[in-house]
Scaffold this motif. Structure first.
Motif, mmCIF file in Angstrom:
data_model
loop_
_atom_site.group_PDB
_atom_site.id
_atom_site.type_symbol
_atom_site.label_atom_id
_atom_site.label_comp_id
_atom_site.label_asym_id
_atom_site.label_seq_id
_atom_site.Cartn_x
_atom_site.Cartn_y
_atom_site.Cartn_z
ATOM 1 N N ALA A 113 0.821 -1.215 0.000
ATOM 2 C CA ALA A 113 0.000 0.000 0.000
ATOM 3 C C ALA A 113 0.854 1.263 0.000
ATOM 4 N N GLY A 114 2.030 1.194 -0.633
ATOM 5 C CA GLY A 114 2.874 2.370 -0.774
ATOM 6 C C GLY A 114 3.748 2.695 0.408
ATOM 7 N N VAL A 115 3.784 1.825 1.440
ATOM 8 C CA VAL A 115 4.596 2.108 2.634
ATOM 9 C C VAL A 115 5.305 0.836 3.092
ATOM 10 N N PRO A 116 6.470 0.968 3.754
ATOM 11 C CA PRO A 116 7.105 -0.205 4.352
ATOM 12 C C PRO A 116 6.291 -0.668 5.556
ATOM 13 N N VAL A 117 6.045 -1.940 5.646
ATOM 14 C CA VAL A 117 5.256 -2.485 6.753
ATOM 15 C C VAL A 117 6.161 -3.233 7.728
ATOM 16 N N LEU A 118 6.861 -4.258 7.247
ATOM 17 C CA LEU A 118 7.797 -5.018 8.074
ATOM 18 C C LEU A 118 9.213 -4.742 7.592
ATOM 19 N N SER A 119 10.095 -4.378 8.532
ATOM 20 C CA SER A 119 11.491 -4.072 8.206
ATOM 21 C C SER A 119 12.415 -4.836 9.142
ATOM 22 N N ASP A 120 13.644 -5.105 8.689
ATOM 23 C CA ASP A 120 14.675 -5.557 9.611
ATOM 24 C C ASP A 120 15.282 -4.338 10.285
ATOM 25 N N ARG A 121 16.001 -4.568 11.381
ATOM 26 C CA ARG A 121 16.437 -3.451 12.227
ATOM 27 C C ARG A 121 17.786 -2.869 11.859
ATOM 28 N N GLY A 122 18.577 -3.554 11.026
ATOM 29 C CA GLY A 122 19.886 -3.008 10.694
ATOM 30 C C GLY A 122 20.873 -3.214 11.821
ATOM 31 N N LEU A 123 21.896 -2.362 11.883
ATOM 32 C CA LEU A 123 22.963 -2.478 12.871
ATOM 33 C C LEU A 123 23.337 -1.090 13.366
ATOM 34 N N PHE A 124 23.395 -0.908 14.690
ATOM 35 C CA PHE A 124 23.739 0.401 15.260
ATOM 36 C C PHE A 124 25.188 0.743 14.953
ATOM 37 N N ASP A 125 26.096 -0.123 15.347
ATOM 38 C CA ASP A 125 27.505 -0.058 14.944
ATOM 39 C C ASP A 125 28.101 -1.425 15.230
ATOM 40 N N LYS A 126 29.405 -1.555 15.181
ATOM 41 C CA LYS A 126 30.010 -2.877 15.318
ATOM 42 C C LYS A 126 30.595 -3.142 16.695
ATOM 43 N N ALA A 181 -2.014 -1.828 13.768
ATOM 44 C CA ALA A 181 -1.217 -0.598 13.806
ATOM 45 C C ALA A 181 -1.736 0.375 12.752
ATOM 46 N N VAL A 182 -1.394 1.655 12.939
ATOM 47 C CA VAL A 182 -1.723 2.682 11.962
ATOM 48 C C VAL A 182 -0.444 3.403 11.572
ATOM 49 N N HIS A 183 -0.303 3.705 10.286
ATOM 50 C CA HIS A 183 0.889 4.361 9.768
ATOM 51 C C HIS A 183 0.682 5.859 9.733
ATOM 52 N N SER A 184 1.772 6.608 9.796
ATOM 53 C CA SER A 184 1.688 8.074 9.767
ATOM 54 C C SER A 184 1.051 8.577 8.475
ATOM 55 N N SER A 185 1.077 7.766 7.421
ATOM 56 C CA SER A 185 0.441 8.143 6.156
ATOM 57 C C SER A 185 -1.066 7.982 6.194
ATOM 58 N N GLY A 186 -1.569 7.266 7.191
ATOM 59 C CA GLY A 186 -2.995 6.957 7.265
ATOM 60 C C GLY A 186 -3.313 5.524 6.913
ATOM 61 N N ALA A 187 -2.348 4.776 6.377
ATOM 62 C CA ALA A 187 -2.558 3.357 6.104
ATOM 63 C C ALA A 187 -2.749 2.608 7.418
ATOM 64 N N THR A 188 -3.477 1.497 7.363
ATOM 65 C CA THR A 188 -3.721 0.715 8.564
ATOM 66 C C THR A 188 -3.299 -0.733 8.355
#
Length: 500
Positions: free
Chosen positions: A336-349, A440-447
């Motif tokens: 629906a035009g927005v990321p829903v599920l994401s991985d968290r990445g890495l803060f640093d090493k 959940a609700v997205h800041s774009s208005g998607a639900t």
């Protein structure tokens, strides 16, 4: 991302002595993206790394003291011998001497003198030295590889011939086959490609054809082992796919190879909005070109599909290695035009709680056997027409299976598991989502509507950039075994924002 950065330009001219305009104080250069124009192109990644690691060189001339990422080091005599055993990246970049480019911008002679002092104080202990001896003297493969890039930068910038003997010693270490992270004695790794590129750059600037010849010969041998036939590399992290392509693309063209399959694999991983999710080590990257194509790589454990603007990635395959995480069975999802599920990445090493969290199961959209944080199986996967995915694994008395039905804006996931007293489905919401009673609700208005048993919203961190921690949410569904097996069926449905 400077931690992955390297200059890729092979062409260049030989340096000559030149006067340089006065450079601003290091305190006036807080942004690693704003590279001073007076620096050669080859120095840009060195400069960015120096700024990223918060290098304060204001006391180098007077006191022979540098502050690197908040740690004060005396760069004279025995003070050079330094290491951070919990933070290998600190040791890597400090001994790379990237901070000397800031010194050179204000006082080129001082930068060269300090480099010479360091070279005298910490000679090469040899390939047989212990890991810790190498780290605290600056002679790990990564340290002397990056230091060769630094001396190449400084020589092009200053034209000081006193740097030539240092460059020859560093090139000799880089050419040592027993230290090389690649064939014939080690598995192929991006560090090998970086070593070869450093040799090609140094050979160009210092005028030593042997260094270039050695690097090209090694690249030709390694190149065919970097990617599996589907195009994905073996390092288990999405941003390292791009990193390997950037490292190898120009080198591949020099030996008549093309990286078509790796480029196609990368494009399949990119979301429709041009973002590459940070699956495994790294941070998300934007501004890339999505292909909309499907990807299925059984050997390395990657899958991706785009349908009508909706995008899904799945992870499975070998046990954690390289830059991978405990993300077997994990998904990311754009709908629906927005990321829903994401991985968290890495803060640093830095090896701390954030590092452990980012690598663990609880930072990914997986089915976690509670009480078994080190569960690291080899996961098999089946793809049925890019609509139905099945995964299964077994290790250390734990068994899991996951079935994912993908229908664009709807995911239906069935998990079963045995061998643990309780289980959690993690649904890692992308930043911008706020939990509700029904999802959940997205800041774009998607639900997002999420139906499962015992749902709980847990506030977590999302690492959108190097040392940047944003707020996000993990929606958790929980289950306990019945008759020895836990079973959870969860349906996630995204509804677009209402039209204004």
């Amino acid at each position: 991302m400077a931690v992955l950065g390297t200059s890729l330009s092979f062409a260049g001219t030989f340096p000559s002595s030149a006067s340089h305009a006065p450079a601003p104080s290091w305190k006036e250069r807080p942004d690693p993206g704003e590279v001073p124009e007076e620096l050669p192109a080859r120095c840009k990644s060195t400069y960015r790394s120096a700024v990223q690691w918060k290098s304060d060189v204001s006391r180098v001339d007077r006191d022979r003291v540098v502050v690197f990422d908040g740690r004060q080091v005396r760069v004279q005599d025995a003070g050079w011998r330094v290491d951070d055993r919990k933070h290998g990246a600190w040791s890597l970049w400090f001994h790379s001497l990237v901070w000397l480019v800031l010194v050179a911008m204000e006082d080129p002679d001082l930068a060269v003198e300090v480099f010479i002092e360091r070279d005298r104080a910490l000679p090469d202990p040899g390939a047989s030295a212990s890991k810790w001896e190498k780290r605290e003297t600056g002679w790990t493969q990564g340290q002397f590889r990056n230091r060769l890039e630094t001396v190449t930068c400084l020589y092009e910038f200053t034209g000081d011939k006193r740097l030539r003997p240092i460059a020859h010693r560093l090139a000799k270490a880089n050419m040592d086959p027993y230290r090389y992270p690649g064939l014939p004695y080690k598995k192929v790794h991006n560090h090998g490609a970086m070593s070869n590129i450093a040799l090609i750059q140094a050979g160009t600037i210092f005028g030593v054809q042997e260094w270039i010849d050695v690097a090209l010969k090694r690249l030709e041998a390694d190149l065919r082992e970097v990617f599996e036939p589907c195009g994905m590399m073996y390092e288990q992290a999405s941003v390292y796919q791009l990193h390997n392509i950037k490292l190898l693309e120009k080198a591949a063209s020099m030996i008549g190879e093309k990286l078509e399959a790796p480029r196609q694999a990368l494009g399949a991983l990119v979301r429709p909005d041009g973002v590459l999710e940070a699956i495994g080590d790294g941070n998300p990257l934007s501004g890339l070109e999505p292909s909309g194509a499907s990807l299925w790589c059984e050997e390395t454990g990657w899958g991706a599909v785009t349908r009508n603007g909706h995008h899904l990635t799945v992870r499975f395959g070998p046990r954690e290695v390289g830059h991978g995480h405990l993300d077997h069975g994990g998904v990311t999802w754009f709908a629906a035009g927005v990321p829903v599920l994401s991985d968290r990445g890495l803060f640093d090493k830095r090896r701390d709680d954030r590092y452990e969290y980012a690598h663990g199961m609880s930072a990914h959209s997986v089915f976690e056997p509670v009480g078994h944080p080190d569960y690291d199986p080899e996961t098999s996967g089946v793809n049925r027409s890019d609509r139905l995915f099945k995964f299964s694994d077994e290790r250390d008395g734990i068994t899991r299976s996951r079935t994912i039905e993908f229908d664009g804006s709807t995911l239906r996931v069935m998990d079963t598991g045995s061998g643990a007293e309780s289980w959690i489905q993690h649904w890692q919401l992308a930043p911008g989502w706020t939990p509700t009673a029904t999802g959940a609700v997205h800041s774009s208005g998607a639900t997002l509507t999420l139906r499962c048993d015992r749902m709980k919203a847990v506030r977590v961190e999302h690492y959108s950039d190097w040392r940047v921690a944003d707020q996000a949410w993990d929606l958790q569904c929980r289950a306990k075994p019945e008759a020895g097996e836990a079973r959870l069926v969860t349906t996630l449905v995204v509804t677009p924002a209402p039209e204004a």
